[in-house]
Design a protein around this motif. Structure first.
Motif, PDB file in Angstrom:
ATOM      1  N   LEU A 150      -0.859  42.995 -72.090  1.00 11.37           N
ATOM      2  CA  LEU A 150      -0.105  44.213 -72.365  1.00 11.37           C
ATOM      3  C   LEU A 150      -0.723  45.406 -71.642  1.00 11.37           C
ATOM      4  O   LEU A 150      -1.929  45.626 -71.690  1.00 11.37           O
ATOM      5  CB  LEU A 150      -0.064  44.499 -73.866  1.00 11.37           C
ATOM      6  N   GLY A 151       0.121  46.160 -70.964  1.00 14.29           N
ATOM      7  CA  GLY A 151      -0.335  47.343 -70.246  1.00 14.29           C
ATOM      8  C   GLY A 151      -0.613  47.111 -68.780  1.00 14.29           C
ATOM      9  O   GLY A 151      -0.794  48.072 -68.027  1.00 14.29           O
ATOM     10  N   LYS A 152      -0.632  45.845 -68.330  1.00 13.08           N
ATOM     11  CA  LYS A 152      -0.879  45.575 -66.905  1.00 13.08           C
ATOM     12  C   LYS A 152       0.404  45.792 -66.107  1.00 13.08           C
ATOM     13  O   LYS A 152       1.509  45.516 -66.574  1.00 13.08           O
ATOM     14  CB  LYS A 152      -1.404  44.154 -66.714  1.00 13.08           C
ATOM     15  N   ARG A 153       0.262  46.268 -64.894  1.00  7.57           N
ATOM     16  CA  ARG A 153       1.399  46.692 -64.072  1.00  7.57           C
ATOM     17  C   ARG A 153       2.265  45.513 -63.627  1.00  7.57           C
ATOM     18  O   ARG A 153       1.780  44.426 -63.356  1.00  7.57           O
ATOM     19  CB  ARG A 153       0.922  47.435 -62.826  1.00  7.57           C
ATOM     20  N   TYR A 154       3.563  45.790 -63.559  1.00 10.58           N
ATOM     21  CA  TYR A 154       4.497  44.855 -62.934  1.00 10.58           C
ATOM     22  C   TYR A 154       4.387  44.999 -61.421  1.00 10.58           C
ATOM     23  O   TYR A 154       4.488  46.112 -60.886  1.00 10.58           O
ATOM     24  CB  TYR A 154       5.934  45.147 -63.370  1.00 10.58           C
ATOM     25  N   VAL A 155       4.198  43.890 -60.739  1.00 12.04           N
ATOM     26  CA  VAL A 155       4.263  43.840 -59.279  1.00 12.04           C
ATOM     27  C   VAL A 155       5.068  42.608 -58.903  1.00 12.04           C
ATOM     28  O   VAL A 155       4.749  41.494 -59.335  1.00 12.04           O
ATOM     29  CB  VAL A 155       2.863  43.788 -58.639  1.00 12.04           C
ATOM     30  N   TYR A 156       6.087  42.787 -58.124  1.00 13.82           N
ATOM     31  CA  TYR A 156       6.966  41.692 -57.743  1.00 13.82           C
ATOM     32  C   TYR A 156       6.174  40.611 -57.012  1.00 13.82           C
ATOM     33  O   TYR A 156       5.450  40.884 -56.056  1.00 13.82           O
ATOM     34  CB  TYR A 156       8.091  42.227 -56.850  1.00 13.82           C
ATOM     35  N   GLY A 157       6.299  39.377 -57.479  1.00 15.61           N
ATOM     36  CA  GLY A 157       5.612  38.254 -56.859  1.00 15.61           C
ATOM     37  C   GLY A 157       4.224  37.983 -57.407  1.00 15.61           C
ATOM     38  O   GLY A 157       3.588  37.004 -57.013  1.00 15.61           O
ATOM     39  N   ALA A 158       3.720  38.830 -58.318  1.00 26.45           N
ATOM     40  CA  ALA A 158       2.347  38.700 -58.798  1.00 26.45           C
ATOM     41  C   ALA A 158       2.252  37.710 -59.956  1.00 26.45           C
ATOM     42  O   ALA A 158       3.133  37.641 -60.817  1.00 26.45           O
ATOM     43  CB  ALA A 158       1.808  40.052 -59.238  1.00 26.45           C
ATOM     44  N   VAL A 159       1.145  36.966 -59.982  1.00 29.92           N
ATOM     45  CA  VAL A 159       0.912  35.985 -61.039  1.00 29.92           C
ATOM     46  C   VAL A 159      -0.428  36.233 -61.727  1.00 29.92           C
ATOM     47  O   VAL A 159      -1.006  35.347 -62.335  1.00 29.92           O
ATOM     48  CB  VAL A 159       0.964  34.544 -60.482  1.00 29.92           C
ATOM     49  N   GLY A 160      -0.952  37.462 -61.653  1.00 31.55           N
ATOM     50  CA  GLY A 160      -2.206  37.815 -62.298  1.00 31.55           C
ATOM     51  C   GLY A 160      -3.347  37.833 -61.295  1.00 31.55           C
ATOM     52  O   GLY A 160      -3.146  37.575 -60.096  1.00 31.55           O
ATOM     53  N   PRO A 161      -4.557  38.167 -61.743  1.00 34.60           N
ATOM     54  CA  PRO A 161      -4.895  38.472 -63.139  1.00 34.60           C
ATOM     55  C   PRO A 161      -4.639  39.920 -63.549  1.00 34.60           C
ATOM     56  O   PRO A 161      -4.662  40.226 -64.733  1.00 34.60           O
ATOM     57  CB  PRO A 161      -6.388  38.166 -63.183  1.00 34.60           C
ATOM     58  N   ASP A 162      -4.398  40.818 -62.576  1.00 39.51           N
ATOM     59  CA  ASP A 162      -4.265  42.241 -62.909  1.00 39.51           C
ATOM     60  C   ASP A 162      -2.834  42.748 -62.889  1.00 39.51           C
ATOM     61  O   ASP A 162      -2.547  43.811 -63.433  1.00 39.51           O
ATOM     62  CB  ASP A 162      -5.108  43.076 -61.945  1.00 39.51           C
ATOM     63  N   THR A 163      -1.943  42.018 -62.238  1.00 32.84           N
ATOM     64  CA  THR A 163      -0.534  42.402 -62.162  1.00 32.84           C
ATOM     65  C   THR A 163       0.328  41.151 -62.306  1.00 32.84           C
ATOM     66  O   THR A 163      -0.108  40.045 -61.985  1.00 32.84           O
ATOM     67  CB  THR A 163      -0.206  43.106 -60.836  1.00 32.84           C
ATOM     68  N   PHE A 164       1.562  41.348 -62.764  1.00 31.24           N
ATOM     69  CA  PHE A 164       2.479  40.228 -62.981  1.00 31.24           C
ATOM     70  C   PHE A 164       3.908  40.656 -62.682  1.00 31.24           C
ATOM     71  O   PHE A 164       4.247  41.838 -62.802  1.00 31.24           O
ATOM     72  CB  PHE A 164       2.434  39.754 -64.440  1.00 31.24           C
TER      73      PHE A 164
END
Length: 380
Positions: A258-272
């Motif tokens: 919760l609170g981590k940024r949405y980034v298209y194509g991302a699978v973590g660990p900091d964006t999804f």
């Protein structure tokens, strides 16, 4: 004196009509996990045109941020338990005419709206009915608004109240107009969505700030405005236990993001992105599911609506010609319709109500009841 405007959303488009007034709708373009997106091609001739465009875009951007400041941050829930609290009055409230002060407090209690917010609107609109201007005590101003809380006829017809039980609904009578304003704010989401409800009363960020600044002066001690753009903390309470150890791991992982940024194509660990979050959550629990939302839709067994459990996947945006839905979230609290989801660019992983998601859910699946990649749909 501010114009009381009511704009009801009946469609989208540029320069449509609402209640016989012109309005402009600004579309927010969304894309699916498959990367499909259609945007208009705008050709801007010259540096001057680009500069003029920036003059429009920048105030809109910062105006929206200003309106929703104080909303739930970091993608977590918002505590709304004190949203309807009726504060004690300050010395500044002694300047309010006694009959108006009593009516603000009565309506606040009746509708669950902090009385000082009603008083803030009453001051900004007509100085509690004392402003010497057309449309305050009688008649209408140039925009057809009338009465101490400045209702136009159409809105008064919908929300007018006979507050003093005299058999009449009179927008010029504060005994009727003040509870009507409370009823209108309640309809637009107050007290848990106070800023947006006041903005609906008059579509100006400066108006919202003036009302709340005045309301703060009328309250003794700290007065906090609640603006819950996501689920409330109460939505997180009472979620049923995970049906098994795998789902417990999925939910625990998803909540930690919760609170981590949405980034298209991302699978973590900091964006999804949305399906990146669901895939990674299940992979962390030892279950491998496909990467994209459309493939995930065909992977797990189909779950009937109303039978979903924590950990099930909920899907949206199944458009004609596509191989499956373009958006997905993880069911968290099925009783209240709460999911954990990575929504779209510019947002963060957060709790969101899937029962009120635009367009509605197109289906639920259970990845632990493996159905086979792109096989025939299995129903539970």
């Amino acid at each position: 004196m501010r114009l009381r405007r009511r704009l009801r959303k009946i469609g989208s488009g540029f320069g449509g009509r609402m209640n016989s007034r012109r309005f402009v709708s600004l579309h927010r373009f969304a894309r699916t996990d498959r990367g499909a997106v259609r945007l208009p091609i705008v050709i801007i001739a010259g540096t001057a045109a680009m500069f003029l465009l920036s003059l429009v875009a920048i105030p809109l951007f910062f105006g929206a941020n200003q309106l929703y400041q104080g909303a739930a941050g970091g993608g977590d829930c918002t505590d709304t338990s004190g949203a309807a609290t009726q504060p004690q009055q300050s010395g500044d409230a002694n300047s309010i005419p006694s009959n108006y002060l009593a009516l603000y407090k009565k309506a606040g209690q009746q509708y669950g709206i902090p009385w000082n917010v009603l008083a803030g609107i009453g001051w900004v609109e007509t100085h509690h009915g004392t402003l010497k201007a057309p449309g305050v005590l009688s008649g209408e101003n140039f925009a057809h608004a009338g009465g101490p809380m400045q209702f136009i006829p159409g809105t008064w017809k919908m929300f007018g109240v006979d507050g003093n039980n005299d058999g009449k609904k009179d927008r010029y009578d504060p005994a009727d107009a003040i509870p009507a304003a409370a009823r209108l704010l309640k309809h637009d989401g107050a007290p848990t969505h106070m800023r947006s409800a006041i903005f609906a009363y008059n579509h100006l960020v400066s108006y919202v700030n003036n009302v709340l600044s005045t309301a703060q002066k009328y309250a003794s001690g700290t007065f906090n405005v609640v603006q819950a753009n996501g689920p409330t903390c109460a939505d997180m309470n009472g979620a049923p236990a995970a049906p098994n150890a795998v789902v417990a791991k999925v939910i625990t992982f998803a909540k930690a993001q919760l609170g981590k940024r949405y980034v298209y194509g991302a699978v973590g660990p900091d964006t999804f992105d949305c399906s990146g979050l669901t895939m990674t959550a299940y992979r962390t629990a030892g279950v491998t599911i496909p990467r994209l939302s459309d493939a995930q839709y065909w992977w797990g067994a189909s779950v009937p609506k109303g039978k979903e459990q924590p950990g099930d996947l909920v899907f949206f945006d199944y458009k004609p010609g596509h191989s499956g839905p373009g958006h997905v979230g993880i069911v968290y609290n099925p009783q209240k319709g709460i999911m954990i989801v990575a929504p779209h660019t510019g947002d963060v992983v957060k709790l969101q109500n899937y029962k009120t998601y635009p367009g509605g859910a197109v289906g639920f699946t259970r990845p632990t009841a493996h159905n086979g990649h792109n096989g025939p749909t299995k129903h539970l």
